[in-house]
Every structure is written in structure tokens, then in C-alpha cells.
Design an enzyme around this catalytic site. Structure first.
Site, PDB file in Angstrom:
ATOM      1  CG  ASP A   1      -2.200   0.841   0.899  1.00 53.70           C
ATOM      2  OD1 ASP A   1      -2.119   1.729   0.030  1.00 53.70           O
ATOM      3  OD2 ASP A   1      -3.246   0.633   1.542  1.00 53.70           O
TER       4      ASP A   1
HETATM    5  C1  NOJ Z   1      -3.960   3.888   0.144  1.00 54.56           C
HETATM    6  C2  NOJ Z   1      -5.169   3.025   0.234  1.00 54.56           C
HETATM    7  O1  NOJ Z   1      -5.142   2.302   1.441  1.00 54.56           O
HETATM    8  C3  NOJ Z   1      -5.348   2.064  -0.907  1.00 54.56           C
HETATM    9  O2  NOJ Z   1      -6.633   1.511  -0.816  1.00 54.56           O
HETATM   10  C4  NOJ Z   1      -5.124   2.731  -2.215  1.00 54.56           C
HETATM   11  O3  NOJ Z   1      -5.322   1.805  -3.261  1.00 54.56           O
HETATM   12  C5  NOJ Z   1      -3.729   3.309  -2.256  1.00 54.56           C
HETATM   13  N1  NOJ Z   1      -3.572   4.268  -1.174  1.00 54.56           N
HETATM   14  C6  NOJ Z   1      -3.422   3.981  -3.587  1.00 54.56           C
HETATM   15  O4  NOJ Z   1      -4.127   5.145  -3.718  1.00 54.56           O
END
Ligand code: NOJ
Length: 734
Positions: A291
Site C-alpha cells: 500500500d
Molecule cells: C492507500 C489506500 O489504502 C489504498 O486503498 C489505495 O489503493 C492506495 N492508497 C493507492 O491510492
């Protein structure tokens, strides 16, 4: 690893691997997003904070951003130092892709990814709402449409579906996923994978899905985002892992690791989760991405000493791609050269990444054609129709005292609440590429459906309310329709709430409206279950619209007028009070189930059970279940139940089948959803609904992940919600 490429394609991947330098390999493992440079004096992160805490307005932020320049990492791409980027403009996509394909040494295409969570241009209801449609065909069709729309913008990789089983409504991210039940979550997962990935008639028609957040993120302690997660392993296997396992089985191509730790080890560096369970046991053939910034956060988490260490730990654990920290790009080479990360780890990651790129057809078709780019400049009717269908099927009728609803078209409607006129809030959290012109506000939809609609803003989720205007609304309307709830920003990431009643002064507004003596219909727009005990007690009609997407206005108006008979159900239980969270129907049995008597599992100051349970939702007609029969037939249980439409309107009932393992070697949930089926019933019609349930679906995993089928007594339930069911018992031997 499963075979997903042709022999020729697989050979091409291997040949490339042979040819790549270590730098180029690590480049594939690096995902960038455009960095903002110049145009303002404070760091970008602080700028965002300034907007969030109100020091600058959204408009001011927009102006600053418009004057800023973005760095798209062209030089790194040219050197083969980038494998993936987050960009959504097809012209930019082509420009950057050209550098990768024509100017980098090996010409490996980039994969462009984005958070396409509930639609791209056509924004559908948020996932928790759509899941409540209990309609796998719908789940699949909305995903397929989203894939086509995004691929036309060069986005071949969706950071979706979000599959976190979520049972604590305080957590803002309950909005993004299919709710509290692992079976519904698994069916949702499978349908989304089919929709996103399976139409290979052209490379314009499919994308790679990304299952997230692997795993357990939905169980963050106290519903506070990014918080720690501890759970017994039987809960992990039987609940939280299930939708992921189903999606991998359906062929999902990528997975995103969750931010949280699971029982002490952050998922980002969790070898057990990434290698042992995902890649080895489930046979996942694609790649895992971290993430955003999560590899760096392992240092803050206290699991890695510094960034170098974090990179080593993540790579060894099986993290194939680094989202956004450049730690792999900056440190992994040295870690390989010093022997801390085996070359085989790098090769495996790169093989997985190239495999997905090959599967996506990016080597043969790296660009978006001019024609494809223009395809959805104006949204085709088919797309808006699907958005309306999805919204209509997701709306849940929670209460309808004295059949206030539906509202006759010639009645005077006082439409109250600023959410009613918004085009932005209806689409909810994580809406990426929507355009205002595609959005139908509640106000617009109501005006198109009803003859006399007058709008009285009165107030909304934030700020003041206008008492006098509320009284004027009462003077005007035969009926008051109050559209209240949450803004889009009140759910989604980083949007946990410690009090999940209707926010701001909206309750007060509701009280004033009730005092006018006119019938009040409360329409809720929100991204999570709310605590509605007051509303349930006093407001005669309640409609849960969630954040319904671009066709919100048309869908809601048609439900309120009765053109559409509501059929949506809750994919997540609603607590009566916030303090009851987490509340979910499939909780474990206890030795002292809550009852009137004091020394039982209960609160002194709250009801025993949820206010509205999982699977619940009313209709303008009524249904009755009868004649539940359960028979053993070899390896299968044949289950049959009659359902009758006992009212005066045609409708669709969601027939739900639950089971309970009455006594087992581990305590089991009081009910578990096993099947559901939507049944269309004309007024007065009765049908028999059959389920053939393989007996081997009655087992469960122990704490070591062994699947157990244990002889004994089982209860079988069928009904229209997790609470209202008929039941039968059967004794089984396996
Ligand atoms: C953080 C989020 O937790 C996730 O769901 C997302 O896909 C990523 N950032 C990318 O934006």
C-alpha cells in the site's frame, strides 16, 4: 505458480529476465506517482493538510495545483527504473508509455494503476451499498463497465476490489467493501474478478484486479484507521481470508498488502501471509504491491530499523512492488549485492510483474488508440442506465410506517437538506474520474419524477441549520423528504468516526421537521452504517440510499414514487448505538447469550441486538416464508423453502440461506450465510426456492488452518434477513 500465459508468452518473460540488469529488474518493482513540484512554498503534504483543516479552501487548493508542475519521472522511465505509475490521463499515459517502450533499453511497457473502486466515469454506488443488492450478475456488469471505461483512459490496473470483511461501522473504510459477511464478500469478489478480468475479446475490455487490503484490515482495533489487528487464526481463516481466497481462485492478478499488522507483523513484511498463504497455499500467480508508503512505514511501525532494512524485509516477505517510497529503487541493489536479499527473490518478483503485463496485452498493445480515448467522451446511455439500475437495487427501505411511501406524484414535496442538491457528495468516497455533468442530484431527479418539488436547503452534515426555513418546508409540503447523512469525505480512508449518529446538527433539523406535523421521509446518504435508534423511534419512514453514484437522483426518485419497488438489503448490520460496535449477525456463540436477565452478554444501556440486521430491507410489498424442508442426498443437502408475495405489488425478494454448526470442536457463529437467491414474485405469487448445498461447505478451519468437517447437529435457516428465518435441524455424518 498457475499457468496463465501461453508457452510463447512465458518464454518471452524468461528471455527478458535473462537480459535484464539488476537495475532494470528493480525498476520493474518500483511504482511511482507523479510528484508535484513548484508553484507553492510549503511541502505538498502540508498543502493537503491545510486544505483538510480549513486553512485554505478547496478552490484555493485547486488554483495552487493548477499552477504547479508535475514530475512524471520521465528520466527514470527512460532508464528502465519504473515499472508502474498512477496516471489517469490517456494522452499522458501514451506519452509516458512511449518513453518506456521506445526509449528504454528493453522496451518493457509500464502498467498504469488507479483506485477505480466503484466505477470510473460511471460511478456506481459505493461497494457496501452495491453488495446489498445481493446480485452477482450486477456486481459483474458494473465491474466490466468500469474496466472498459478506465482502459480507454489507459488505466489497465484497478486497485479493487476492496475485500476487507468489516464489522465495525466506526471504520470509514466499511464504505469501500462488501460488508460483514465472508460468503457475500466471496461472491462479490468472484463476480468483480470476472467483470474486471474476463472479457478478452479486446485488450480494451479488461484490466488486472488488485485485491486489497490483504489482510485483516477490516478488523482494525476500535475501528480506527491504520490501527493494529489481532485475531485468532480461526477467525482469520474462516472470515477475513475467505473473500481473498475466492478471488484468487477466480483468477485475480494482483494483490495489495494492508497497512496494518496482523498479530504483530505488518502485512507489508509478513512472509507467512504473502508467501506461505497467498503464493504457496492459494497458488496466487500474480504480483503483490505494497500500500502507499507502507514499506517506509515499517520503520515507524517499529519492525524495521531503517529504510534499507524495511526494503530487505518487504522483499524477502514476498512484496513484489513498492508503492510510492522508492525504497526498492534506492536500496535494493545494495541489499542484493551484499547478499541480504537473494537474487531469486528479485527474479521471482519481476517474473510475476512481467507476467501480469504480458497477460494484460501491454507488450503487444501498449497504447490507447485515439478512437478508444474518445469512446466515452459522452457517457453512452447503456452506462448511465447501468448506474441507475445499480443505485436502484442498492437502496434499502429501512422503515415505512403507515405506508407513507411510495409518494403519489402529485403531492407537494418539501425537499430538505443540502445533500439533496449536491452533485459531488452523491458519488461517495474514492470516485476517480467522474464528471459533474454526468451526475444527477437528488433535487434534479425528484423534479423530473414528481410534479411539485420545492427545495429548502435548511442545512447539512456540516455547519448550521436554518430553523425558519425548516418550518417553511413544513408549511409547503404534503410530505417532507429530508436528505441527510454524511459527506463523501466522512467515510473512506482516514475517515473513522467515534460517534456514528447522523453528524452535525442534522438530528436537530430532523426534530424541527417532525414538529411541523407533516409526514417526514428520512433519506440517508452515508458511507457506513449509522446509529439510528432515535430516528427509528420517531421518524415514520427511513430510506438508506448510501452514496448511490452518478444516477442518485433518478434512482432515489423512482424508489420514492414507487416506479421501483425497493429490494436492497443491508450488507452490514446497523447498531442502535455507536457503543455497540462492532455489531454483526454472524457473531460467535457465547455461554451466556444476551437476554433480559442481567448476567448475560449484554449492555445495561443498549438493546441486545443490532437495530437493523444483515440481510434486512423492506419492500412496498410483503413476503412470507413457509414450508422449509431439508433433506440429505449423498454429498448434498437439498433445501427447499416456499416464498410468497403476500402484498399488492410485484417485487423481488432476497431469499437467504444460513446454517449453524450447533456443537463443534471450536465455538462457531450463531448463523452463517451459505447461499442467497433473488426471486421475482408478482403480487400474490408463491414460488419454491431450491438450494443444493454441498455438505462439505459445512466445515470450518481450526487455528492451524486445517479444514474440519465434524459430524453432528446442524441448523438450517431460510428467510428474508439474517434475523427473520424459518429453521430446521438435521444430524449429519461426513
Ligand atoms: C492507500 C489506500 O489504502 C489504498 O486503498 C489505495 O489503493 C492506495 N492508497 C493507492 O491510492
Amino acid at each position: 505458480m498457475k499457468n496463465i500465459l501461453t508457452e510463447q508468452q512465458a518464454a518471452k518473460v524468461e528471455a527478458l529476465l535473462q537480459e535484464m540488469t539488476l537495475d532494470e529488474k528493480i525498476g520493474q518493482m518500483n511504482q511511482e506517482s507523479p510528484s508535484i513540484v513548484g508553484g507553492f512554498d510549503v511541502p505538498f503534504e502540508e498543502l493537503i493538510e491545510m486544505m483538510t483543516d480549513g486553512r485554505i479552501t478547496k478552490e484555493e487548493f485547486g488554483k495552487i495545483m493548477a499552477s504547479a508542475t508535475q514530475d512524471f519521472h520521465e528520466d527514470e522511465i527512460r532508464k528502465g527504473g519504473v515499472g508502474s505509475l498512477m496516471v489517469q490521463d490517456p494522452v499522458k499515459v501514451n506519452e509516458l508509455q512511449k518513453i518506456a517502450v521506445e526509449e528504454s533499453r528493453l522496451g518493457i511497457p509500464l502498467i498504469f494503476g488507479l483506485d477505480v473502486i466503484h466505477g470510473f466515469r460511471s460511478v456506481y454506488p459505493i461497494a457496501i451499498a452495491e453488495a446489498g443488492a445481493f446480485d452477482t450478475d450486477l456486481f459483474e456488469r458494473t465491474a466490466r463497465m468500469a474496466a472498459k471505461e478506465s482502459r480507454a483512459a489507459g488505466v489497465a490496473w484497478h486497485f479493487a476490489p476492496m475485500l476487507d470483511v468489516a464489522r465495525d461501522a466506526r471504520w470509514g473504510r466499511v464504505s469501500e467493501g462488501p460488508g460483514e459477511d465472508p460468503y457475500l464478500g466471496s461472491e462479490f469478489a468472484r463476480a468483480k474478478i470476472r467483470g474486471l478480468q474476463n472479457d478478452h475479446s479486446s485488450t480494451d475490455n479488461y484490466v488486472a484486479a488488485c485485491l486489497k487490503h490483504y489482510v485483516g484490515y477490516g478488523a482494525v482495533e476500535s475501528g480506527r484507521d491504520y490501527n493494529t489487528v489481532s485475531m485468532a487464526m480461526h477467525l482469520f481463516y474462516n472470515n477475513y481470508l475467505k473473500p481473498f481466497a475466492a478471488a484468487v481462485d477466480e483468477g485475480a492478478m494482483t494483490v495489495m498488502a494492508a497497512f496494518n499488522d496482523l498479530n504483530g507483523v505488518p502485512c507489508t513484511v509478513n512472509e507467512f501471509l504473502l508467501r506461505k498463504i497467498l503464493k504457496e497455499s492459494l497458488g496466487f500467480p500474480g504480483f503483490v504491491v505494497s500500500d502507499a508508503n507502507a514499506i517506509r512505514e515499517c520503520v515507524v511501525h517499529g519492525i524495521a530499523e531503517d529504510e534499507v532494512d524495511a526494503g530487505i524485509k518487504a522483499a524477502i516477505a514476498g512484496m513484489d512492488m513498492d508503492m510510492g517510497t522508492e525504497i526498492y529503487a534506492k536500496t535494493l541493489k545494495e541489499s542484493v549485492e551484499s547478499g541480504k536479499v537473494p537474487m531469486a527473490v528479485i527474479d521471482e518478483a519481476v517474473r510475476r510483474i512481467l507476467t501480469v503485463k504480458m497477460w494484460l496485452g501491454l507488450f503487444d498493445n501498449p497504447y490507447v488508440s485515439e478512437e478508444t480515448m474518445k469512446r466515452y467522451e459522452t457517457l453512452p446511455k447503456e452506462h448511465t442506465d447501468l448506474a441507475r439500475e445499480a443505485a436502484e437495487k442498492s437502496i434499502v427501505l429501512l422503515k415505512n410506517k403507515d405506508r407513507i411511501l411510495p409518494i403519489a406524484k402529485d403531492r407537494k414535496i418539501a425537499l430538505v437538506g443540502t445533500l439533496a442538491e449536491s452533485r459531488e457528495e452523491i458519488i461517495g468516497a474514492w470516485a476517480m474520474s467522474w464528471q459533474e455533468k454526468d451526475c444527477v442530484s437528488i433535487l434534479d431527479g425528484m423534479k423530473a419524477e414528481f410534479e411539485h418539488v420545492k427545495y429548502f436547503p435548511c442545512g447539512g452534515p456540516e455547519g448550521d441549520i436554518d430553523r425558519n426555513e425548516a418550518i417553511r418546508a413544513g408549511d409547503y409540503g404534503d410530505v417532507i423528504v429530508a436528505v441527510l447523512g454524511e459527506t463523501a469525505a466522512m467515510s473512506g480512508e482516514a475517515s473513522s468516526r467515534a460517534d456514528i449518529t447522523i453528524p452535525g446538527r442534522q438530528r436537530e433539523l430532523l426534530e424541527i421537521l417532525m414538529e411541523t406535523g407533516k409526514p417526514v421521509v428520512l433519506v440517508l446518504m452515508n458511507g457506513r452504517p449509522l446509529a439510528l435508534s432515535w430516528e427509528e423511534e420517531f421518524v415514520p419512514a427511513i430510506v438508506e440510499a448510501w452514496h448511490p453514484g452518478i444516477q442518485a437522483g433518478n434512482a432515489l426518485a423512482r424508489v420514492l414514487s414507487g416506479a421501483v419497488n425497493p429490494e436492497g438489503r443491508l450488507a452490514s448490520s446497523f447498531p442502535a448505538l455507536t457503543g455497540m460496535c462492532p455489531v454483526y449477525y454472524n457473531h460467535m456463540n457465547t455461554g451466556r447469550p444476551g437476554s433480559k436477565s442481567k448476567f448475560t452478554s449484554r449492555y445495561l444501556d443498549a438493546p441486545l441486538d443490532s437495530l437493523y440486521p444483515f440481510g434486512y430491507g423492506l419492500s412496498y410489498t410483503t413476503y412470507e416464508f413457509s414450508n422449509l424442508k431439508v433433506e440429505e442426498d449423498g454429498d448434498v443437502l437439498n433445501i427447499c423453502v416456499d416464498v410468497a408475495n403476500t402484498g399488492d405489488r410485484d417485487g423481488r425478494e432476497t431469499v437467504q440461506l444460513y446454517t449453524q454448526d450447533v456443537a463443534a470442536s471450536l465455538v462457531r457463529p450463531v448463523k452463517e450465510l451459505k447461499r442467497f437467491e433473488k426471486v421475482a414474485l408478482a403480487a400474490g405469487e408463491k414460488k419454491s426456492v431450491y438450494f443444493a448445498l454441498p455438505k462439505n461447505e459445512l466445515g470450518f478451519c481450526d487455528n492451524e488452518g486445517n479444514y474440519l468437517l465434524e459430524d453432528g447437529l446442524f441448523r438450517i435457516y431460510a428467510g428474508g434477513s439474517s434475523r427473520e428465518c424459518l429453521s430446521e435441524e438435521i444430524s449429519l455424518k461426513f
